[in-house]
Design an enzyme around this catalytic site. Structure first.
Site, PDB file in Angstrom:
ATOM      1  CE  LYS A 120      -6.320  -9.887   5.531  1.00 27.72           C
ATOM      2  NZ  LYS A 120      -7.827  -9.294   7.156  1.00 27.72           N
ATOM      3  CB  CYS A 173      -9.943 -16.874  -6.423  1.00 26.00           C
ATOM      4  SG  CYS A 173      -9.059 -14.608  -7.180  1.00 26.00           S
ATOM      5  CE  LYS A 201      -1.379  -8.154  -3.998  1.00 30.25           C
ATOM      6  NZ  LYS A 201      -2.483  -8.108  -3.770  1.00 30.25           N
ATOM      7  CG  HIS A 245      -1.699  -1.448   1.402  1.00 32.35           C
ATOM      8  ND1 HIS A 245      -1.450  -2.131   2.482  1.00 32.35           N
ATOM      9  CD2 HIS A 245      -2.734  -1.552   0.755  1.00 32.35           C
ATOM     10  CE1 HIS A 245      -2.095  -3.303   2.871  1.00 32.35           C
ATOM     11  NE2 HIS A 245      -3.214  -3.215   1.372  1.00 32.35           N
TER      12      HIS A 245
HETATM   13  N1  MSP Z   1     -10.511  -1.482  -2.877  1.00 40.50           N
HETATM   14  C1  MSP Z   1      -9.283  -1.978  -3.074  1.00 40.50           C
HETATM   15  C2  MSP Z   1      -9.531  -0.831  -4.682  1.00 40.50           C
HETATM   16  C3  MSP Z   1     -10.598   0.128  -4.214  1.00 40.50           C
HETATM   17  S1  MSP Z   1      -9.891   1.366  -5.885  1.00 40.50           S
HETATM   18  C4  MSP Z   1     -11.067   2.411  -6.350  1.00 40.50           C
HETATM   19  C5  MSP Z   1      -8.060  -2.532  -3.487  1.00 40.50           C
HETATM   20  N2  MSP Z   1      -7.848  -2.608  -1.720  1.00 40.50           N
HETATM   21  S2  MSP Z   1      -6.264  -2.283  -1.157  1.00 40.50           S
HETATM   22  O1  MSP Z   1      -6.573  -2.858   0.300  1.00 40.50           O
HETATM   23  O2  MSP Z   1      -6.545  -3.945  -1.442  1.00 40.50           O
HETATM   24  O3  MSP Z   1      -5.666  -2.295  -1.991  1.00 40.50           O
HETATM   25  C6  MSP Z   1      -4.601  -2.932  -3.726  1.00 40.50           C
HETATM   26  C7  MSP Z   1      -3.465  -1.553  -3.671  1.00 40.50           C
HETATM   27  O4  MSP Z   1      -3.115  -1.910  -2.526  1.00 40.50           O
HETATM   28  C8  MSP Z   1      -3.392  -2.243  -4.565  1.00 40.50           C
HETATM   29  O5  MSP Z   1      -4.234  -2.300  -6.163  1.00 40.50           O
HETATM   30  C9  MSP Z   1      -1.685  -2.110  -4.475  1.00 40.50           C
HETATM   31  O6  MSP Z   1      -1.693  -0.920  -5.553  1.00 40.50           O
HETATM   32  C10 MSP Z   1      -2.088  -2.109  -3.269  1.00 40.50           C
HETATM   33  N3  MSP Z   1      -1.055  -3.205  -2.745  1.00 40.50           N
HETATM   34  C11 MSP Z   1      -1.643  -4.698  -2.094  1.00 40.50           C
HETATM   35  N4  MSP Z   1      -0.739  -5.170  -2.101  1.00 40.50           N
HETATM   36  C12 MSP Z   1       0.780  -5.209  -2.860  1.00 40.50           C
HETATM   37  C13 MSP Z   1       1.951  -5.899  -3.137  1.00 40.50           C
HETATM   38  N5  MSP Z   1       2.471  -6.718  -2.113  1.00 40.50           N
HETATM   39  N6  MSP Z   1       3.147  -5.043  -4.152  1.00 40.50           N
HETATM   40  C14 MSP Z   1       2.277  -3.746  -4.125  1.00 40.50           C
HETATM   41  N7  MSP Z   1       1.119  -3.107  -4.023  1.00 40.50           N
HETATM   42  C15 MSP Z   1       0.166  -3.720  -3.600  1.00 40.50           C
HETATM   43  O7  MSP Z   1      -8.112  -3.148  -4.119  1.00 40.50           O
END
Ligand code: MSP
Length: 652
Positions: free
Chosen positions: A303, A144, A300, A21
């Site tokens: 969590k 998935c 990746k 994030h």
């Molecule tokens: N809530 C949705 C997004 C809605 S946007 C209209 C979501 N949230 S999330 O909390 O799962 O965060 C997703 C984003 O966090 C990913 O798209 C990415 O940008 C970032 N990442 C989460 N894990 C990641 C990694 N391991 N590596 C890089 N970025 C990643 O999806």
């Protein structure tokens, strides 16, 4: 007028922020800071995605309301973004009234276009994605593609959006706007996905209650992705009377509207979102920039896998700028990258402590020793000004193209030029031979000015470090703008304050000694509780249990603290002498973020007495003090026993 509007994904509130994030957010911050630096009007939005069944479930598992869970996690995000100097102009929460109003306004437009209808919805559903998958997107076990967990067959009456109607328009848009999906590999993916045919999309849920009620469709709530995607315009005031920002940043024909996202959510941003906007008759984003994943152990970071790197330990030890730099330098934007402690430390010592830190302090020391500050005239000599005129457009081109690692490589090449220049000119010899001559002035003005330009180029990446370099050069309070990107901005005859080293070299041994505690954490719920059905590690419970004989190998005893002091140059280490009853020992513990050394004296603590000695920041530690690690930050809380327990008592 040219404007630049950039957004991050809005983050789910059923997880605490981790390096993945942070990466999306730092990238967006760097891009926006760059566009602001070159004089554009910018706006930067981030926020949280708070509706949907996953949040509802996570809150229920913790025995709290979804909004209480959201409030708690949002507070964490605010703290973290502050620490990382994320300069967002707004933070949208999907539970806010302004958002709901905007979602309702968008749905009204979809209705008006005749693109919504009710039908029975059946298909393979991934609860974690909150999305349906077609048979051909799943493997034989119908797992998935993102989470690897089995999808379930779901069937319910829903509102549908006529997505199929927009396939041709989307393909045409991709053709006409080559920059709509970046990088190219992702564009190709989306092209083939849409060419494969689009089926209508269910945009409501009847079994979920935590969401925005679907206007005009009792019993249905808005599908979390339709709800979430709309944040990019609701935050600008779309759907409200006060929509000035919306007009300025979204409807401006010269404006750039950039969504930074991870590749996992590309389809939502590059297919569904533009289709909603086409149907509503609204402008589309100019670019959806999809970056790769941070991997840990080739998976990746996430969590559900349990391999996330939480930032707190790293930030406490090395500062937020070091992590900002590492993330942007190590990952080629668009591709996956592995997070490794070794790579982090190598970059910290080689790039930051050595190349950057040493160059800055060397140039500053030479100026101070020779002139008590910057030279009193703006003279230049040698090839550094010409090299700057070459480096700057390359840096700009890389920044425009989100090639942040390339931009940083260019800055480092320029640093190498500065060093080469100093070594070749030998200003220390010139000073000895000629005193404060015109030549010495020119050499040192040239070197210091080149360092200033490095600080300007680094300002989007490492704002605090860049500020410190400016201060070192006698330019306190500079918030760099377009005018600072030109040779000659360094003031002549400015006093230069004594400054501490930018990045004191890290002791690898000490770092790896402490790493276990500070780097990787097992996944945590915001409350610190693990929900039922989830283990804290990706191993089966039988693998994590140990027998009593194994536990018996650990010799735990009580010890009284005799004296304690901070380990020099460490932010969190304390060295203490403890009484173990039969002997006195020296221990080092990473507890200075919570305890003042003097407050430790006299305490009765618990120590692992038969641990092999280790060196932390070069200081020997013969044993380990036990502490609970509290909360997301892993704040230490010492394990203590009653004052009347004699030192050396066995703990079992
Ligand atoms: N809530 C949705 C997004 C809605 S946007 C209209 C979501 N949230 S999330 O909390 O799962 O965060 C997703 C984003 O966090 C990913 O798209 C990415 O940008 C970032 N990442 C989460 N894990 C990641 C990694 N391991 N590596 C890089 N970025 C990643 O999806």
């Amino acid at each position: 007028m040219k404007t630049f509007y950039a957004t991050t994904p809005i983050y789910y509130v059923n997880d605490l922020p981790h390096v993945g994030h942070i990466y999306s957010t730092v990238v967006t911050d760097v891009a926006t800071r760059y566009h602001r630096l070159i004089g554009e009007t910018t706006r930067f939005l981030t926020g949280t995605d708070e509706h949907g069944q996953n949040i509802q479930k996570a809150a229920a598992e913790q025995g709290i309301t979804p909004i209480a869970l959201a409030d708690r996690v949002v507070a964490r995000y605010h703290d973290l973004w502050k620490k990382f100097e994320i300069r967002n102009d707004d933070f949208i929460r999907t539970t806010e009234a302004r958002h709901r109003r905007g979602v309702e306004a968008l749905i009204a437009r979809l209705e008006k276009a005749g693109d919504l209808y009710t039908a029975r919805h059946e298909g393979w559903y991934c609860g974690s994605c909150e999305a349906f998958y077609t048979e051909k997107e799943l493997d034989k076990e119908r797992r998935c593609p993102v989470h690897g967990t089995p999808c379930a067959w779901e069937s319910e009456e829903n509102v549908f959006f006529r997505l199929s109607k927009y396939a041709a328009a989307l393909l045409e848009h991709y053709e006409k706007h080559r920059d709509f999906i970046r990088p190219e590999t992702r564009r190709a993916e989306m092209l083939s996905f849409v060419r494969g045919g689009l089926t209508d999309l269910s945009v409501s849920r009847s079994k979920v209650t935590w969401g925005i009620p679907f206007p005009g469709r009792p019993g249905q709530v808005v599908y979390v992705w339709l709800d979430a995607l709309t944040n990019y315009i609701t935050a600008l005031g779309f759907g409200s009377e006060d929509d000035g920002l919306y007009r300025e940043f979204w409807e401006n024909p010269e404006g750039r509207r950039v969504h930074v996202i991870g590749k996992d959510i590309l389809r939502f941003h590059a297919v569904y979102w533009p289709a909603f906007l086409l149907a509503a008759g609204l402008p589309l984003p100019t670019t959806v920039w999809a970056h790769g994943w941070w991997l840990r152990d080739e998976k990746k970071m996430s969590k559900s896998i349990g391999n996330v790197v939480r930032p707190d330990g790293l930030v406490a030890e090395f500062g937020p700028d070091a992590l900002r730099y590492f993330l942007l330098r190590e990952m080629t934007f668009g591709q996956d990258a592995s997070f490794s402690d070794e790579a982090f430390l190598t970059r910290f010592n080689a790039d930051l402590a050595n190349d950057l830190g040493n160059t800055v302090s060397r140039v500053a020391a030479l100026c101070r020793q020779s002139f008590g500050g910057t030279p009193d005239s703006k003279s230049e000599e040698g090839d550094l000004p010409a090299a700057w005129r070459e480096a700057e457009p390359e840096w700009r081109a890389a920044m425009e193209d989100f090639a942040f690692n390339r931009a940083l490589e260019g800055v480092w090449r320029y640093l190498t030029r500065i060093n080469g220049y100093i070594v070749a000119r030998e200003p220390w010899r010139v000073r000895k031979e000629e005193g404060a001559s015109a030549r010495l002035k020119a050499i040192l003005y040239t070197s210091a000015e080149a360092v200033r330009l490095v600080a300007v180029m680094l300002s989007p990446f490492m704002p605090a470090t860049s500020r410190r370099i400016f201060e070192t050069l006698g330019l306190a309070g500079v918030d760099p703008g377009r005018a600072d990107l030109a040779w000659g901005g360094l003031a002549a005859g400015a006093a230069m304050p004594q400054a501490a080293s930018l990045f004191p070299r890290a002791d690898a041994g000490a770092y790896f000694g402490e790493k276990e505690k500070t780097m990787t954490e097992t996944p945590q719920q915001p409350s610190g509780k693990t929900p039922p059905g989830e283990t804290t590690q990706a191993v089966s419970p039988s693998d994590t249990r140990i027998g009593i004989e194994e536990f018996g190998k650990v010799r735990l005893v009580t010890a009284r603290v005799i004296s304690a002091e901070r380990v020099p140059k460490s932010r969190n280490l304390i060295k203490m002498q403890v009484d173990l009853g039969s002997e006195q020992r020296q221990l080092v513990a990473g507890i200075a973020t919570r305890y003042e050394p003097e407050s430790l004296v006299g305490r009765n603590v618990v120590v692992v007495a038969n641990l092999k000695p280790a060196k932390l920041m070069g200081v020997e530690s013969d044993g380990m003090v036990l502490a609970a690690t509290v909360g997301e930050a892993g704040e230490p809380s010492l394990l203590e026993v009653a004052a009347d327990v004699p030192p050396g008592s066995r703990v079992k």
